[in-house]
Design a protein around this motif. Structure first.
Motif, PDB file in Angstrom:
ATOM      1  N   ASP A 317      50.368   4.003  22.792  1.00  0.00           N
ATOM      2  CA  ASP A 317      51.517   4.755  23.288  1.00  0.00           C
ATOM      3  C   ASP A 317      51.066   6.036  23.980  1.00  0.00           C
ATOM      4  O   ASP A 317      51.663   6.476  24.972  1.00  0.00           O
ATOM      5  CB  ASP A 317      52.487   5.064  22.151  1.00  0.00           C
ATOM      6  N   ILE A 318      49.962   6.602  23.481  1.00  0.00           N
ATOM      7  CA  ILE A 318      49.399   7.804  24.114  1.00  0.00           C
ATOM      8  C   ILE A 318      48.808   7.449  25.475  1.00  0.00           C
ATOM      9  O   ILE A 318      49.030   8.141  26.476  1.00  0.00           O
ATOM     10  CB  ILE A 318      48.318   8.436  23.217  1.00  0.00           C
ATOM     11  N   VAL A 319      48.054   6.358  25.526  1.00  0.00           N
ATOM     12  CA  VAL A 319      47.451   5.916  26.788  1.00  0.00           C
ATOM     13  C   VAL A 319      48.532   5.620  27.826  1.00  0.00           C
ATOM     14  O   VAL A 319      48.386   5.959  29.003  1.00  0.00           O
ATOM     15  CB  VAL A 319      46.570   4.672  26.565  1.00  0.00           C
ATOM     16  N   GLU A 320      49.622   5.020  27.393  1.00  0.00           N
ATOM     17  CA  GLU A 320      50.709   4.695  28.323  1.00  0.00           C
ATOM     18  C   GLU A 320      51.268   5.944  28.983  1.00  0.00           C
ATOM     19  O   GLU A 320      51.468   5.987  30.206  1.00  0.00           O
ATOM     20  CB  GLU A 320      51.817   3.945  27.589  1.00  0.00           C
ATOM     21  N   GLN A 321      51.507   7.003  28.198  1.00  0.00           N
ATOM     22  CA  GLN A 321      52.038   8.236  28.762  1.00  0.00           C
ATOM     23  C   GLN A 321      51.014   8.924  29.651  1.00  0.00           C
ATOM     24  O   GLN A 321      51.341   9.422  30.740  1.00  0.00           O
ATOM     25  CB  GLN A 321      52.466   9.178  27.635  1.00  0.00           C
ATOM     26  N   LEU A 322      49.753   8.959  29.200  1.00  0.00           N
ATOM     27  CA  LEU A 322      48.700   9.583  30.001  1.00  0.00           C
ATOM     28  C   LEU A 322      48.524   8.859  31.334  1.00  0.00           C
ATOM     29  O   LEU A 322      48.323   9.498  32.373  1.00  0.00           O
ATOM     30  CB  LEU A 322      47.378   9.576  29.233  1.00  0.00           C
ATOM     31  N   MET A 323      48.590   7.525  31.311  1.00  0.00           N
ATOM     32  CA  MET A 323      48.413   6.775  32.556  1.00  0.00           C
ATOM     33  C   MET A 323      49.542   7.060  33.528  1.00  0.00           C
ATOM     34  O   MET A 323      49.318   7.210  34.736  1.00  0.00           O
ATOM     35  CB  MET A 323      48.318   5.276  32.276  1.00  0.00           C
ATOM     36  N   SER A 324      50.749   7.164  33.028  1.00  0.00           N
ATOM     37  CA  SER A 324      51.883   7.483  33.888  1.00  0.00           C
ATOM     38  C   SER A 324      51.723   8.873  34.507  1.00  0.00           C
ATOM     39  O   SER A 324      51.930   9.067  35.713  1.00  0.00           O
ATOM     40  CB  SER A 324      53.185   7.406  33.089  1.00  0.00           C
ATOM     41  N   ASP A 325      51.332   9.843  33.680  1.00  0.00           N
ATOM     42  CA  ASP A 325      51.150  11.214  34.176  1.00  0.00           C
ATOM     43  C   ASP A 325      49.998  11.293  35.178  1.00  0.00           C
ATOM     44  O   ASP A 325      50.096  11.968  36.208  1.00  0.00           O
ATOM     45  CB  ASP A 325      50.885  12.167  33.007  1.00  0.00           C
ATOM     46  N   LEU A 395      48.664  15.813  24.129  1.00  0.00           N
ATOM     47  CA  LEU A 395      48.775  14.397  23.813  1.00  0.00           C
ATOM     48  C   LEU A 395      47.401  13.737  23.787  1.00  0.00           C
ATOM     49  O   LEU A 395      47.095  12.929  22.906  1.00  0.00           O
ATOM     50  CB  LEU A 395      49.673  13.702  24.838  1.00  0.00           C
ATOM     51  N   ALA A 396      46.552  14.077  24.755  1.00  0.00           N
ATOM     52  CA  ALA A 396      45.216  13.474  24.835  1.00  0.00           C
ATOM     53  C   ALA A 396      44.408  13.758  23.566  1.00  0.00           C
ATOM     54  O   ALA A 396      43.614  12.914  23.130  1.00  0.00           O
ATOM     55  CB  ALA A 396      44.482  13.996  26.069  1.00  0.00           C
ATOM     56  N   LEU A 397      44.613  14.924  22.986  1.00  0.00           N
ATOM     57  CA  LEU A 397      43.859  15.291  21.785  1.00  0.00           C
ATOM     58  C   LEU A 397      44.270  14.469  20.570  1.00  0.00           C
ATOM     59  O   LEU A 397      43.574  14.459  19.555  1.00  0.00           O
ATOM     60  CB  LEU A 397      44.057  16.782  21.493  1.00  0.00           C
ATOM     61  N   LYS A 398      45.381  13.756  20.670  1.00  0.00           N
ATOM     62  CA  LYS A 398      45.867  12.972  19.535  1.00  0.00           C
ATOM     63  C   LYS A 398      45.253  11.574  19.464  1.00  0.00           C
ATOM     64  O   LYS A 398      45.494  10.841  18.515  1.00  0.00           O
ATOM     65  CB  LYS A 398      47.399  12.856  19.604  1.00  0.00           C
ATOM     66  N   ILE A 399      44.486  11.205  20.485  1.00  0.00           N
ATOM     67  CA  ILE A 399      43.820   9.903  20.430  1.00  0.00           C
ATOM     68  C   ILE A 399      42.816   9.904  19.279  1.00  0.00           C
ATOM     69  O   ILE A 399      41.970  10.786  19.172  1.00  0.00           O
ATOM     70  CB  ILE A 399      43.091   9.593  21.760  1.00  0.00           C
TER      71      ILE A 399
END
Length: 414
Positions: A317-325, A395-399
């Motif tokens: 879910d984190i990757v999905e948001q990061l990819m969109s941004d 958000l990236a730090l939460k991976i």
């Protein structure tokens, strides 16, 4: 004067006789080297056959090295025992060449297709592929274009056909790469009738604008069919084996015992044997009905118990948001012609791409270019780029990655 780099007539005769002997041993259903179709004339190479040169082009293209840091199923585990794209394509090649050798098919064509089939894969496996396709569709719609869809097999073919000038491949290799879609199990695999590049280019475009069209394709050679089936054989058992290496073998325990085996070695050996037994001197690849049913169940169980599990889905879910941004940021950089952006420095202006995008125009193809760029990224590059560009830092730090020693007391080997 003795030329050290040119063959004599006697040497050429020796090499040609050897090639004729090898080709003469092939099945009547095999693809001969002389049948290779290219978009332009080829200078004769007495040392390498046409499909052998395709292999060289694949392994020397810039994206081939990136296989090493593109994950398969388990993206967030720091564990060198877990399969990555590099080892996957090698295993596909080995399985396919074993079947192909037994059936007297063209092993060089098989190897070219197998080693190139996942060049277009995104970071973070099939979940990354799904996320990027959503970005691509939405971006095209936002800019007033017809929705376009991303699939890794289509991107692999697009890369060699449209984005490179010096890595052009034969029609047979390209067809095998485009049509490998190794997610659907069939009992019989037979080649298509594709014979020219004009038809191939139309098929490639149809795959991009028509969602799901790529799933209807078949390779135009029996060698391509072998690679397509070998792709599934290669990952079906290996993904289960990776669970043990990752310390989450309890997922493996939820998978029922299979007639064709329940570990990687058994699955590969039994599937190869049954396919060869049913396909000798045949224009198609075949397997027994009960073996087909068992293999299909095995793949379906992997989807149910592994690919959709909580442990595997974590962080996506984190990757999905990061990819969109990240996608939107890179699109803005192209729209505003920010020449200092990484998409210019690391993608558009690289030696092997700079002439391509200048020909097609940037403004008209913003979404295509950004999609090409993100698809080419490795997992680590993607994360590092998000950090470098300060894309949603919190958000990236939460991976969360599972470290090497998180499962210290659990066995690493099967």
């Amino acid at each position: 004067m003795n030329d050290k780099f040119t063959f004599t007539d006697a040497e050429i005769k020796y090499l040609q006789e050897g090639e004729e002997l090898r080709q003469g041993l092939l099945s009547k259903y095999a693809t001969k080297n002389c049948d290779a179709i290219y978009p332009s004339e080829r200078k004769e190479d007495f040392l390498r056959s046409n499909f052998s040169r395709d292999i060289d082009k694949v392994i020397n293209c810039p994206l081939y090295n990136r296989y090493a840091d593109k994950t398969q199923v388990l993206s967030f585990f720091k564990n060198d025992n877990i399969t990555r794209r590099a080892s996957h394509v090698q295993l596909v090649s080995k399985v396919a060449r074993t079947i192909g050798k037994a059936l007297r098919l063209n092993l060089e064509l098989i190897e070219a297709i197998a080693l190139g089939h996942d060049i277009g894969h995104t970071p973070f496996g099939h979940r990354g592929e799904y996320f990027l396709s959503n970005c691509y569709q939405n971006g095209c719609e936002k800019r007033g274009r017809e929705r376009r869809y991303f699939n890794h097999n289509v991107q692999s073919a697009r890369y060699f056909r449209n984005l490179t000038e010096n890595y052009d491949l034969s029609l047979q290799t390209l067809s095998g790469i485009l049509s490998h879609n190794g997610e659907k199990v069939c009992q019989e695999y037979s080649p298509s009738t594709l014979t020219d590049f004009a038809e191939f280019d139309q098929i490639l475009e149809n795959c991009i604008i028509n969602n799901g069209f790529h799933k209807t394709l078949r390779p135009n050679t029996l060698e391509g069919c072998v690679v397509r089936l070998s792709d599934m054989i290669a990952y079906a058992g290996k993904d289960r084996q990776d669970l043990i290496h990752a310390g989450i073998s309890y997922l493996y325990g939820n998978i029922t015992q299979s007639k064709i085996g329940n570990n990687n070695g058994q699955i590969i050996a039994h599937m190869m044997t049954n396919i060869v037994k049913n396909s000798i001197d045949s224009p198609s690849l075949n397997m027994d009905a009960d073996v087909f049913a068992d293999f299909k169940d095995l793949v379906n169980e992997n989807y149910k118990n592994i690919y959709n599990s909580k442990e595997v889905e974590e962080n996506y879910d984190i990757v999905e948001q990061l990819m969109s941004d990240l996608y939107n940021t890179l699109c803005d950089d192209l729209a505003y012609k920010n020449k200092d952006s990484v998409i210019f420095q690391h993608h558009i202006n690289t030696n092997f791409l700079k002439n391509i995008y200048s020909k097609i125009g940037i403004n008209e193809h913003i979404d295509d270019i950004v999609t090409d760029y993100i698809a080419s990224m490795t997992d680590d590059y993607f994360v590092d780029l998000c950090e470098y560009l300060h894309i949603n830092n919190d958000l990236a730090l939460k991976i969360k990655y599972k470290g090497y020693f998180d499962n210290l007391n659990k066995p690493l080997e099967e």
